[in-house]
Design a protein around this motif. Structure first.
Motif, PDB file in Angstrom:
ATOM      1  N   CYS A  16      36.955  91.482 -37.181  1.00 46.10           N
ATOM      2  CA  CYS A  16      37.675  91.395 -36.346  1.00 46.10           C
ATOM      3  C   CYS A  16      38.033  89.787 -36.307  1.00 46.10           C
ATOM      4  CB  CYS A  16      37.927  91.778 -35.669  1.00 46.10           C
ATOM      5  SG  CYS A  16      38.832  91.329 -33.923  1.00 46.10           S
ATOM      6  N   LEU A  17      38.781  89.157 -36.668  1.00 40.23           N
ATOM      7  CA  LEU A  17      38.604  87.275 -36.653  1.00 40.23           C
ATOM      8  C   LEU A  17      38.972  87.119 -35.123  1.00 40.23           C
ATOM      9  CD1 LEU A  17      37.107  84.540 -37.625  1.00 40.23           C
ATOM     10  CD2 LEU A  17      39.102  84.776 -39.056  1.00 40.23           C
ATOM     11  N   HIS A  18      38.783  86.367 -34.497  1.00 43.84           N
ATOM     12  CA  HIS A  18      39.295  85.470 -33.035  1.00 43.84           C
ATOM     13  C   HIS A  18      39.536  83.711 -33.233  1.00 43.84           C
ATOM     14  CE1 HIS A  18      39.808  90.175 -31.693  1.00 43.84           C
ATOM     15  NE2 HIS A  18      39.062  89.915 -31.643  1.00 43.84           N
ATOM     16  N   CYS A  19      40.492  83.216 -32.946  1.00 45.63           N
ATOM     17  CA  CYS A  19      40.137  81.872 -32.933  1.00 45.63           C
ATOM     18  C   CYS A  19      40.661  81.420 -31.929  1.00 45.63           C
ATOM     19  CB  CYS A  19      41.179  81.161 -34.018  1.00 45.63           C
ATOM     20  SG  CYS A  19      40.711  81.951 -35.969  1.00 45.63           S
ATOM     21  N   SER A  20      40.045  80.490 -31.124  1.00 44.37           N
ATOM     22  CA  SER A  20      40.773  79.696 -30.406  1.00 44.37           C
ATOM     23  C   SER A  20      40.593  78.315 -30.466  1.00 44.37           C
ATOM     24  CB  SER A  20      40.699  80.224 -29.298  1.00 44.37           C
ATOM     25  OG  SER A  20      40.743  79.026 -27.952  1.00 44.37           O
ATOM     26  N   GLY A  21      41.593  76.939 -30.316  1.00 48.14           N
ATOM     27  CA  GLY A  21      41.545  75.797 -31.407  1.00 48.14           C
ATOM     28  C   GLY A  21      40.636  75.458 -32.393  1.00 48.14           C
ATOM     29  N   ILE A  25      30.480  97.760 -36.100  1.00 49.81           N
ATOM     30  CA  ILE A  25      29.813  98.783 -36.793  1.00 49.81           C
ATOM     31  C   ILE A  25      30.075  99.978 -36.495  1.00 49.81           C
ATOM     32  CG2 ILE A  25      27.094  99.102 -36.476  1.00 49.81           C
ATOM     33  CD1 ILE A  25      26.033  96.515 -36.058  1.00 49.81           C
ATOM     34  N   PRO A  26      30.595 101.223 -37.820  1.00 48.94           N
ATOM     35  CA  PRO A  26      30.429 102.509 -37.413  1.00 48.94           C
ATOM     36  C   PRO A  26      29.499 103.333 -36.566  1.00 48.94           C
ATOM     37  CG  PRO A  26      29.719 102.085 -39.888  1.00 48.94           C
ATOM     38  CD  PRO A  26      30.045 100.486 -39.599  1.00 48.94           C
ATOM     39  N   PRO A  27      29.731 104.550 -36.225  1.00 53.96           N
ATOM     40  CA  PRO A  27      28.078 105.118 -35.564  1.00 53.96           C
ATOM     41  C   PRO A  27      27.737 106.226 -36.265  1.00 53.96           C
ATOM     42  CG  PRO A  27      30.702 106.364 -35.134  1.00 53.96           C
ATOM     43  CD  PRO A  27      31.634 105.126 -35.575  1.00 53.96           C
ATOM     44  N   THR A  28      26.996 105.988 -36.284  1.00 51.76           N
ATOM     45  CA  THR A  28      25.407 106.516 -37.373  1.00 51.76           C
ATOM     46  C   THR A  28      24.310 107.524 -35.673  1.00 51.76           C
ATOM     47  OG1 THR A  28      23.469 105.344 -37.276  1.00 51.76           O
ATOM     48  CG2 THR A  28      25.102 105.530 -39.243  1.00 51.76           C
ATOM     49  N   ALA A  51      23.732 105.392 -32.261  1.00 50.75           N
ATOM     50  CA  ALA A  51      24.244 103.509 -32.703  1.00 50.75           C
ATOM     51  C   ALA A  51      25.595 103.191 -32.894  1.00 50.75           C
ATOM     52  CB  ALA A  51      22.814 103.388 -33.380  1.00 50.75           C
ATOM     53  N   GLY A  52      25.917 101.997 -33.096  1.00 57.34           N
ATOM     54  CA  GLY A  52      27.451 101.803 -33.576  1.00 57.34           C
ATOM     55  C   GLY A  52      28.314 101.034 -32.273  1.00 57.34           C
ATOM     56  N   SER A  53      29.425 100.391 -32.289  1.00 51.93           N
ATOM     57  CA  SER A  53      29.484  99.494 -32.036  1.00 51.93           C
ATOM     58  C   SER A  53      30.461 100.454 -31.017  1.00 51.93           C
ATOM     59  CB  SER A  53      30.965  98.349 -32.713  1.00 51.93           C
ATOM     60  OG  SER A  53      30.248  97.944 -33.122  1.00 51.93           O
ATOM     61  N   SER A  79      28.949 121.354 -32.411  1.00 55.41           N
ATOM     62  CA  SER A  79      29.077 120.085 -33.361  1.00 55.41           C
ATOM     63  C   SER A  79      29.288 118.894 -32.081  1.00 55.41           C
ATOM     64  CB  SER A  79      30.152 120.343 -34.103  1.00 55.41           C
ATOM     65  OG  SER A  79      31.459 120.336 -33.984  1.00 55.41           O
ATOM     66  N   CYS A  80      28.628 118.164 -32.714  1.00 57.15           N
ATOM     67  CA  CYS A  80      29.358 116.734 -31.238  1.00 57.15           C
ATOM     68  C   CYS A  80      30.263 115.810 -32.818  1.00 57.15           C
ATOM     69  CB  CYS A  80      28.429 115.543 -30.971  1.00 57.15           C
ATOM     70  SG  CYS A  80      28.514 114.361 -30.171  1.00 57.15           S
ATOM     71  N   LYS A  81      31.148 115.375 -32.611  1.00 56.54           N
ATOM     72  CA  LYS A  81      32.157 114.290 -33.604  1.00 56.54           C
ATOM     73  C   LYS A  81      32.256 112.537 -32.782  1.00 56.54           C
ATOM     74  CE  LYS A  81      35.976 113.656 -36.215  1.00 56.54           C
ATOM     75  NZ  LYS A  81      37.309 114.922 -36.534  1.00 56.54           N
ATOM     76  N   VAL A  82      31.048 112.433 -33.394  1.00 53.61           N
ATOM     77  CA  VAL A  82      31.733 110.742 -32.981  1.00 53.61           C
ATOM     78  C   VAL A  82      31.953 109.642 -34.079  1.00 53.61           C
ATOM     79  CG1 VAL A  82      31.008 108.158 -31.305  1.00 53.61           C
ATOM     80  CG2 VAL A  82      30.380 110.576 -31.346  1.00 53.61           C
ATOM     81  N   MET A  83      33.188 109.699 -34.812  1.00 47.86           N
ATOM     82  CA  MET A  83      33.645 109.773 -36.271  1.00 47.86           C
ATOM     83  C   MET A  83      32.193 110.030 -37.267  1.00 47.86           C
ATOM     84  SD  MET A  83      35.570 107.872 -35.871  1.00 47.86           S
ATOM     85  CE  MET A  83      36.727 106.832 -37.013  1.00 47.86           C
TER      86      MET A  83
END
Length: 272
Positions: A1-6, A15-18, A41-43, A88-92
């Motif tokens: 994801c790219l964010h620009c300011s000036g 990062i996908p979950p693992t 772990a992941g974003s 079951s536990c689902k996180v992607m």
């Protein structure tokens, strides 16, 4: 994801979950509280979903869901055998875990007290429930019983039997069945009474009665000619009664005369 300011730009990498700590299979006793936990772990943020089979689990009085930092957990109290299954536990990502609820044994039908006659065959039976496999033991008082000449033990999936052969007075006592599994132990007891024999004499003030070694005695303390006549011994138990008679003839002055009866022959005829 790219964010620009000036003229400045910042790049965020998602990062996908693992799973860095996966769920483990669980085996717990009925009535206990179970916590299933994994680390991811992941974003952030992450979306977490718990399911049992195809049914989604939500927070309730029975289920407590938690997600703190990278730790995801499910807490539940094992209140019924239906709690057994796959969670079951689902996180992607899907992570399966199996849970077994161990139900301690309990009796559906307990051994019953019995009162029998000598030489009878006695059957005790118990029916139980819970999570197999079971370990079943039978006891007389505090001594464990094993199959042998005097008794036979039987075991099926959810029942057990104890058969006693040709019982006698020595078999009187408390018989108990003990059932165990990984979740606990339960025990039930019943009394066995082997009925004896009651001896009854017809006698007067001049007579003395004795009973020893299965032999009944009637002693005439002082004999007279008036004691001539028929004397009868009766033996009674719950199965019935038997009697035998003899004739006493006093010739002259007989002192300390004895009449002895052995009722065992008559009792045997009654009991067969």
């Amino acid at each position: 994801c790219l964010h620009c300011s000036g003229r400045c730009c910042s790049l965020s990498v998602l990062i996908p979950p693992t799973f860095i700590k996966k769920l483990m299979n669980v085996q717990e006793i009925w009535g206990s509280v179970v916590t299933m936990e994994c680390k991811v772990a992941g974003s952030l943020p992450m979306s977490v979903e718990w399911t049992k089979g195809s049914r989604k689990i939500t927070t309730s009085s029975k289920h407590k869901l938690s997600h703190v930092d990278n730790t995801v957990s499910l807490e539940l109290k094992l209140a019924e055998s239906g709690d057994t299954g796959e969670y079951s536990c689902k996180v992607m990502h899907l992570n399966l875990v199996s849970l077994w609820v161990l139900v301690p044994p309990s009796f559906v039908a307990e051994p019953e007290p019995q009162a029998v006659f000598p030489k009878s065959t006695v059957h005790f039976r118990s029916i139980f429930q819970g999570t197999p496999p079971f370990t079943v033991k039978w006891f007389k008082d505090d001594s464990e019983l094993v199959t042998g000449p005097t008794c036979t033990l039987g075991l099926e999936k959810y029942s057990s039997t104890l058969e006693l052969h040709s019982v006698g007075p020595l078999q009187d006592g408390i018989y108990s069945c003990q059932v165990s599994n990984e979740a606990g132990t339960v025990k039930s007891a019943a009394e066995l009474l082997v009925k004896g024999v009651t001896i009854l004499f017809f006698y007067g003030d001049n007579y003395k009665i004795m009973f020893a070694d299965s032999t009944a005695y009637l002693q005439l303390r002082t004999t007279k000619f008036e004691d001539n006549g028929v004397y009868t011994c009766e033996a009674h138990n719950d199965a019935g009664s038997a009697s035998c008679s003899t004739i006493l003839t006093v010739q002259g002055q007989l002192l300390n005369g004895y009449l002895a009866f052995n009722p065992s022959i008559f009792l045997m005829l009654d009991l067969l």
